[in-house]
Design a protein around this motif. Structure first.
Motif, short mmCIF file in Angstrom:
data_model
loop_
_atom_site.label_atom_id
_atom_site.label_comp_id
_atom_site.label_asym_id
_atom_site.label_seq_id
_atom_site.Cartn_x
_atom_site.Cartn_y
_atom_site.Cartn_z
N LEU A 418 0.78 -1.24 0.21
CA LEU A 418 -0.08 -0.18 0.30
C LEU A 418 0.74 1.60 0.15
N LEU A 422 0.82 3.98 -2.76
CA LEU A 422 0.51 5.96 -2.18
C LEU A 422 1.21 6.79 -2.64
N GLN A 432 -5.85 11.89 -2.86
CA GLN A 432 -6.50 10.86 -2.60
C GLN A 432 -8.03 10.98 -2.10
N GLU A 434 -10.58 7.89 -1.48
CA GLU A 434 -10.71 7.77 -0.25
C GLU A 434 -10.18 6.16 0.08
N LEU A 435 -10.25 5.25 0.80
CA LEU A 435 -9.33 4.31 1.60
C LEU A 435 -9.96 3.18 2.28
N TYR A 437 -10.99 -0.72 3.41
CA TYR A 437 -10.17 -2.73 3.28
C TYR A 437 -11.31 -3.04 2.69
N ALA A 442 -6.50 -3.61 0.54
CA ALA A 442 -6.98 -2.15 -0.15
C ALA A 442 -7.18 -1.42 -1.56
N VAL A 444 -7.77 2.02 -2.67
CA VAL A 444 -7.87 3.16 -3.50
C VAL A 444 -8.30 3.55 -4.03
N TYR A 446 -8.25 7.25 -6.19
CA TYR A 446 -7.12 9.01 -6.50
C TYR A 446 -7.81 9.36 -7.33
#
Length: 599
Positions: A418, A422, A432, A434-435, A437, A442, A444, A446
């Motif tokens: 991760l 990032l 960014q 949202e992140l 699980y 994960a 992500v 963007y």
């Protein structure tokens, strides 16, 4: 004539390599649609390049007759769709022609980025979705974990997902039953005026343009006079057929059925995808909503290595454009590379596929310039210009601001990688959003500039995550940013083919890397050559290529030092004059290598 209640139209959606085409093969084989003698792997992937890369590029259709356990015979129209993000518009088009989808998920890998993207397309098209877990015979398969994942990530009830192995044929009868029992029958009225949707069209050297369509209402018969509602063109139907993958002639097709027609149409351009087909007389009043036309995202120049092959390239590109409505092109010329074409593609994979097809099917050696995206240039007088080639940027005194396309990227990545992902997104000027699980992975989201993704983002992402990340994107719109045009000057002459748009904060690093690379690629001349990167009139990076020099003092042995000085001065003056009038030859290999610049 098939009753509506006995027709099922569905598509197969999945992430790349989760087994769509293999499942389609098994469904065709189990129902005896194609004899065992003609059966081969990836039956619906007709292009050589599809079979070689193991990917689906064009959505393909096949009509299957199936006798269910209740003794009734059903007609199943299957559309096998591509999984790759570049061909997402093919998927969305196919979805409109059918009522349900089989969602195929690899039981060992689980839900991936493209699985999400394609499911959302199906949900938007109001589909009934049947989850199918494939590859359950693999030792690494975990059907229970993947079921949970489908419920958590997508929000679909997967408790009654069908477990299969498309390769060995395990569980295929259950899939056929699920299609008949769980997918809805199409709706439509036989007596209404004809309303059919044009799903796809392609060029056949013997038949002309072949049109794939789905009848919504009414009946279409061989010999009918039809009209395209968008273009207003009128044709008489010569041939009406269904695809079993080979064409089988039929006298008529009614509501809910999918088939192909030929009508002496000359150009694929005349058949707009998403158009409504109706009868010339007593046609329907309102057309179907249609699709958004596919918009090219990435542009690049294609030039023949040997300029004598330009005419061959033109013919080849025209023929390819017949088969691929999403590929656009226009002529352009460049001082360094001669005549060629500026082409628009849906993404980098699409670009590679077209380039491979040109080189393979037509035998032309190509030079591809750096891929660029379309910028919006807002002029001070309020005019909006689209900029495809950085070399054409108007004078900055008339420009108010420049906007670049942005994308929403969804990346699914195992927890261990991760941090690297990032960092990569931050380096590419990402924001960014949202992140979350999903199990141990994960997800992500963007906001990234498309310009940064086009170059080598996908390769970098795969290498830092050892191939475990999956990536999907959609274009969200344009946003203003501090963008500048960087030019490369060789011996004070700008080289058009190497100009690019960059963010002002990035320009210096990008320029330095380019100059260092060119210094190694350009051969030395008799005079020294400055290689500079400049923004407007300001040079931001420079390298100097030293001159080759002849030892003019070799014949002086001893004697007065002024004799040597005189000879050296004379040489210096000659070099100065040479540099003024000298032409620097940049070999084409240097262009190709410079444009493949790594970040």
């Amino acid at each position: 004539m098939t009753e509506l209640s006995h027709i099922r139209n569905f598509s197969i959606v999945a992430h790349i390599d989760h087994g769509k085409s293999t499942l389609a093969d098994r469904l065709i084989q189990m129902t005896g649609t194609v004899s065992d003698r003609d059966m081969k792997e990836q039956l619906l992937d007709a292009m050589d390049i599809e079979r070689e890369r193991g990917i689906t590029i064009k959505a393909n259709t096949v009509r299957i007759d199936y006798t269910a356990q209740d003794g009734e015979t059903y007609v199943l129209n299957l559309i096998d769709t591509p999984g790759h993000v570049d061909f997402a518009y093919e998927v969305s088009r196919s979805m409109r022609a059918v009522e349900g989808s089989l969602l195929v998920v690899d039981a060992s890998q689980g839900v991936e980025a493209q699985t999400l993207a394609n499911v959302y397309t199906a949900i938007e098209a109001d589909h009934e979705i049947v989850p199918v877990l494939n590859k359950i015979d693999l030792p690494a398969a975990e059907p229970d974990r993947v079921r949970e994942q489908i419920e958590d990530v997508i929000g679909l009830d997967a408790s009654d997902a069908v477990l299969i192995s498309a390769k060995s044929g395990l569980g295929i009868p259950d899939v056929l039953e699920a299609i008949v029992q769980r997918l809805p029958a199409p709706k439509g009225t036989r007596d209404a005026p004809l309303k059919a949707m044009l799903v796809d069209s392609w060029y056949d050297p013997y038949l002309g343009v072949v049109v794939l369509f789905r009848v919504m209402d009414g009946v279409i018969r061989k010999g009918d006079q039809i009209k395209m509602m968008q273009t207003g063109a009128k044709y008489g139907i010569d041939k009406l057929a269904v695809l079993k993958p080979a064409m089988v002639d039929v006298p008529e097709l009614g509501p809910g059925e999918i088939g192909v027609l030929t009508a002496s149409i000359k150009q694929v351009r005349d058949t707009k995808v998403g158009d409504t087909i109706t009868h010339e007389k007593k046609g329907c009043e309102t057309p179907l909503p249609g699709f958004k036309p596919s918009v090219p995202v990435v542009f690049c120049g294609l030039f023949p290595v040997d300029s004598a092959e330009f005419e061959d390239l033109r013919n080849a590109i025209e023929k390819l454009a017949l088969n691929d409505a999403s590929f656009s092109y226009e002529m352009e010329s460049s001082a360094a590379l001669g005549f060629g074409f500026r082409c628009g593609f849906l993404g980098l994979l699409h670009l590679e596929v077209i380039r491979d097809r040109l080189e393979r099917e037509y035998g032309i050696d190509l030079i591809t310039t750096a891929p660029s995206v379309v910028y919006h240039v807002h002029m001070r007088d309020g005019e909006l210009r689209e900029l495809h080639n950085p070399a054409d940027l108007p004078d900055l005194t008339h420009v108010d601001h420049i906007e670049e396309p942005r994308i929403k990227a969804t990346i699914l990545v195992p927890d261990d990688y991760l941090g690297d992902v990032l960092k990569l997104c931050q380096d590419r000027r990402g924001i960014q959003q949202e992140l979350t699980y999903a199990g141990s992975r994960a997800m992500v989201v963007y906001d990234l500039p498309l310009n940064e993704v086009v170059f080598d983002f996908y390769d970098r992402l795969k290498s830092i995550t050892k191939g475990y990340a999956s990536f999907d994107y959609e274009i969200t719109g344009y946003r203003q940013d501090n963008l500048v045009k960087m030019q490369i000057l060789v011996n004070d002459e700008p080289v058009d083919a190497l100009s690019m748009m960059v963010h002002r904060d990035r320009a210096e690093g990008r320029g330095r890397a380019m100059c260092e690379k060119l210094k190694d690629l350009i051969p030395r001349h008799m005079f020294k050559i400055p290689i500079q990167a400049a923004i407007g009139g300001k040079v931001i990076a420079r390298e100097t290529l030293a001159a080759l020099r002849k030892d003019v003092t070799a014949k002086c042995y001893g004697g007065d030092v002024t004799r040597k000085k005189k000879l050296l001065e004379k040489q210096k003056a000659g070099k100065k004059k040479m540099r003024q009038f000298g032409k620097v030859e940049i070999p084409q290999q240097a262009f190709i290598s410079a444009l493949k610049m790594d970040s």
